[in-house]
Design an enzyme around this catalytic site. Sequence first.
Site, PDB file in Angstrom:
ATOM      1  N   ARG A 120       0.836  -1.211   0.000  1.00 39.55           N
ATOM      2  CA  ARG A 120       0.000   0.000   0.000  1.00 39.55           C
ATOM      3  C   ARG A 120       0.869   1.259   0.000  1.00 39.55           C
ATOM      4  O   ARG A 120       0.518   2.257  -0.629  1.00 39.55           O
ATOM      5  CB  ARG A 120      -0.980  -0.001   1.176  1.00 39.55           C
ATOM      6  CG  ARG A 120      -2.000   1.129   1.130  1.00 39.55           C
ATOM      7  CD  ARG A 120      -3.109   0.947   2.147  1.00 39.55           C
ATOM      8  NE  ARG A 120      -4.158   0.061   1.689  1.00 39.55           N
ATOM      9  CZ  ARG A 120      -5.253   0.430   1.007  1.00 39.55           C
ATOM     10  NH1 ARG A 120      -5.442   1.702   0.698  1.00 39.55           N
ATOM     11  NH2 ARG A 120      -6.143  -0.451   0.637  1.00 39.55           N
TER      12      ARG A 120
ATOM     13  N   GLU B 155      -9.729   5.862   7.142  1.00 38.94           N
ATOM     14  CA  GLU B 155      -8.284   6.105   7.106  1.00 38.94           C
ATOM     15  C   GLU B 155      -7.854   7.393   6.389  1.00 38.94           C
ATOM     16  O   GLU B 155      -6.981   8.101   6.874  1.00 38.94           O
ATOM     17  CB  GLU B 155      -7.575   4.914   6.448  1.00 38.94           C
ATOM     18  CG  GLU B 155      -7.693   3.629   7.239  1.00 38.94           C
ATOM     19  CD  GLU B 155      -7.139   2.443   6.464  1.00 38.94           C
ATOM     20  OE1 GLU B 155      -7.815   1.994   5.516  1.00 38.94           O
ATOM     21  OE2 GLU B 155      -6.036   1.996   6.786  1.00 38.94           O
TER      22      GLU B 155
HETATM   23  N1  MTE Z   1     -12.106   5.195  14.646  1.00 36.22           N
HETATM   24  C1  MTE Z   1     -12.131   4.920  15.966  1.00 36.22           C
HETATM   25  N2  MTE Z   1     -12.869   5.683  16.761  1.00 36.22           N
HETATM   26  N3  MTE Z   1     -11.417   3.878  16.486  1.00 36.22           N
HETATM   27  C2  MTE Z   1     -10.625   3.080  15.705  1.00 36.22           C
HETATM   28  O1  MTE Z   1     -10.004   2.141  16.208  1.00 36.22           O
HETATM   29  N4  MTE Z   1      -9.804   2.612  13.430  1.00 36.22           N
HETATM   30  C3  MTE Z   1      -9.536   3.168  12.103  1.00 36.22           C
HETATM   31  C4  MTE Z   1     -10.783   3.826  11.533  1.00 36.22           C
HETATM   32  N5  MTE Z   1     -11.361   4.710  12.494  1.00 36.22           N
HETATM   33  C5  MTE Z   1     -10.569   3.360  14.290  1.00 36.22           C
HETATM   34  C6  MTE Z   1     -11.353   4.433  13.805  1.00 36.22           C
HETATM   35  C7  MTE Z   1      -9.056   2.199  11.123  1.00 36.22           C
HETATM   36  S1  MTE Z   1      -7.419   1.804  11.100  1.00 36.22           S
HETATM   37  C8  MTE Z   1      -9.891   1.623  10.196  1.00 36.22           C
HETATM   38  S2  MTE Z   1      -9.313   0.604   9.002  1.00 36.22           S
HETATM   39  C9  MTE Z   1     -11.331   1.901  10.194  1.00 36.22           C
HETATM   40  O2  MTE Z   1     -11.706   2.789  11.222  1.00 36.22           O
HETATM   41  C10 MTE Z   1     -12.104   0.599  10.309  1.00 36.22           C
HETATM   42  O3  MTE Z   1     -13.459   0.782  10.326  1.00 36.22           O
HETATM   43  P1  MTE Z   1     -14.392   0.974   9.026  1.00 36.22           P
HETATM   44  O4  MTE Z   1     -13.820   0.190   7.912  1.00 36.22           O
HETATM   45  O5  MTE Z   1     -15.688   0.479   9.498  1.00 36.22           O
HETATM   46  O6  MTE Z   1     -14.387   2.451   8.746  1.00 36.22           O
HETATM   47 MO1  MOS Z   2      -7.046  -0.102   9.551  1.00 37.17          MO
HETATM   48  S1  MOS Z   2      -5.014   0.158   9.563  1.00 37.17           S
HETATM   49  O1  MOS Z   2      -7.004  -0.841   7.949  1.00 37.17           O
HETATM   50  O2  MOS Z   2      -7.182  -1.410  10.611  1.00 37.17           O
END
Ligand code: MTE
Ligand code: MOS
Length: 773
Positions: A307, A722
């Site tokens: 990535r 992200e």
């Molecule tokens: N938001 C919160 N509050 N807590 C988290 O741990 N993880 C992030 C993002 N936002 C996270 C977060 C990461 S690394 C990812 S990949 C995505 O949330 C995963 O959730 P989604 O695919 O449902 O958006």
């Molecule tokens: Mo998020 S780094 O893809 O869990």
Amino acid sequence: MKDIEHESGVYHVTGEARYIDDLLVNERLLYGRVLYSKVSHGKIIACNIDAANELPGVKAILTHKDIPGPNQMGPVIHDELVLAKDRVTFIGQAIFLIAADSEEIAIEAEKLIEIKYKELPSILSIKDAIKKGKLIQPARKIETGDVDNSFSKAENIIEGELEIGGQEQWYLETQIALAMPGEGKELLVYSSTQHPSETQALIAEVMNLPKMEVEVQIRRMGGAFGGKETQANHVAIWACLLSKATGCPVKVRLFRDDDQIMTGKRHRFLMQYKAAFDKRGIIDAIHVVQHTDAGAATDLSMAILERAMMHADNAYYIPNMCIVGKAWFTNLPSNTAFRGFGGPQGMACMEQIIDRIGRMLKKDPADIRKINFYQNKKRNRTPYGQKVENNRLEPIFKTLLKTSEYKKRRTEINSFNANNEFFKKGMAFTPVKFGISFTTSFLNQAGALVHIYKDGTVLVNHGGTEMGQGLHTKIRQISAMELGIEIKNVKVNATTTAKVPNTSATAASAGTDLNGMAVKNATDKLKDRIGKRACEAFNEKLPKNGKRTKATDIRFANNTVYDLAHPKRKTAFHNAVLDAYFNQISLSATGYYKTPDIHFDRDKGKGKPYYYFAFGMAVTEILLDTLTGHFTNVRTDILHDVGDSLNLRLDIGQIEGGYIQGMGWCTTEELKWDDKGNLLNHSPDTYKIPNIQDIPKDFRVAVLKGYPNAEKTIRRSKAVAEPPLMLAFSCWLAIKDAISAVHEHQIEPMYSLPATNEVILLSIDDLKKRISL
Ligand code: MTE
Ligand code: MOS
């Protein structure tokens, strides 16, 4: 319905939310503790656990010999031991497991265990790993055009290195698991994991059990940020080993310091780059070698590197580009996923290049960015062959330029800097283009299981996990909207492998895209069944010469099932449900989804790995005290593309949180190790995550309106998660802009990421020295 609050919001603030540590177990609960290596590379020449074993309250002390199955917990490549054998390869590597009646006893027992190591030379930096030639996996390459040819006739060339630091995920809830033995071989495991199916699979392997005997469950995590994508598996496996050995429920929860020492972080990178561009600043070629610190095991490093490589272009069309990726072995905990998953590191280097071009040509870097952006009809192919379609760069740039008053503020900043010697202002305008999908194509699948009960209420199971991002809230909205019922009649269940099997990690920002569609697939089936029966019911009561209701006329809305062709024919949703039940129709359905039309050939480095791209831009202005290196974020303007937002409140929350988390990575969060490989800052007093004072004094966050996702995603929404993290480059480069103002932007400052006070002061000092030469 649109902008409802987070489904756990009230529970979070009242303390009602049940995390794993809050679960009530019985009096047989034991506490697990992990004794880990204190040397970064060494042979274990002797150990003694006798005294610890005799301590009252100690119920088990386990070594690698007590593992029923293979001593392996690597998620992709089997190069990671569950418990060390005779050699340790990093500080934090588990050697013994202890189960005791209390945490205090377990700690006492740990103190009584003696281990003698013979220390061996270790590799603790990327440069040292390069010198020793220790790649963890073969190098990778993505290439397009003819880089050598471009360099041979280039008007301008810049070259350089960029060091990019790692980052601790700093989830508020540290790694935790609770293993409960059931009857026979059964194991029920509560695990704070982003990837229950993988946790289940690895537990089954290590415990030598068929997967059907292992259930992994998670209501919610107290944050994860990628740190629980694979490395939650570790504590879950350790808890299971102790539970099997004692026949008791066992909880393993890592203390904050131990968690920071033992677990992997965002990958550090060393970028070596060279760029060719013309006098206008249009880039013709880039060659970049991305070196990363994988740590002592592969974990997700190759996917993260992939990535990083696929985001080396960020938002810019580079006709000739060669990206080489190398992941190096070091004697440190295996680095792992962290929001952005390598993307941020790849993009940081590109933004540094653009910034340098601007300074060299004495042009505003924002203008250099604009002329290099991906275009719509031509200049739109990425180095890995995917076309950038439905590009939102132009509308975002145009709008944000205006709403942020960029040009006006640039003039103001210039005059401020001309009139102030010790305080300097800086500003930067940076874009984000982020690919949405797992680059390992088959992972882009999801499942759901939706039950409708006889009272018309709905329980939704899906494969995604809740970590605070609001996935369950969005799923709840999707289910209610699809079934045309009120949100209060829908509940999202805790995630469990017993309900939805063989799922992918909730990661790559695709949680809603994948699981939302799987849920829709299930609700479509249910609507079809209930609708057909409602149609029959309407027709059974047909008046003489009445027109028959057709299944295609049935609609679900306002808690009601309607016949669109005959406005008077309608029935309450719960009545239609009950009627279906009495007519022996199943009210439970599975759903499934796979992302269409994506593929990637790793060997060739070509394909269409992403279903679509998410875009965003930010402008940040900072004020720098050049004598202390302290900066203040004066104002940040963000315009981010989320397609048709499913929930604006949640999306704004993700954008704000992502930016602030990115700012932490770019400025204050510096990981430091001593020359023995000890992490020096493993608690919040020395590892500086952003706090309330670091939030921009003026924070203006907006989403791009009027641009639904062009792809057929759930309700034309886009992933959010992200990409906003990388908006923080605007802060990182605003600081550099202020440093460079110390000498009227005449000299390229030395710079790295994070830009800590130390980096800032050294950079200013270096500038001053170079001026006086
Ligand atoms: N938001 C919160 N509050 N807590 C988290 O741990 N993880 C992030 C993002 N936002 C996270 C977060 C990461 S690394 C990812 S990949 C995505 O949330 C995963 O959730 P989604 O695919 O449902 O958006
Ligand atoms: Mo998020 S780094 O893809 O869990």
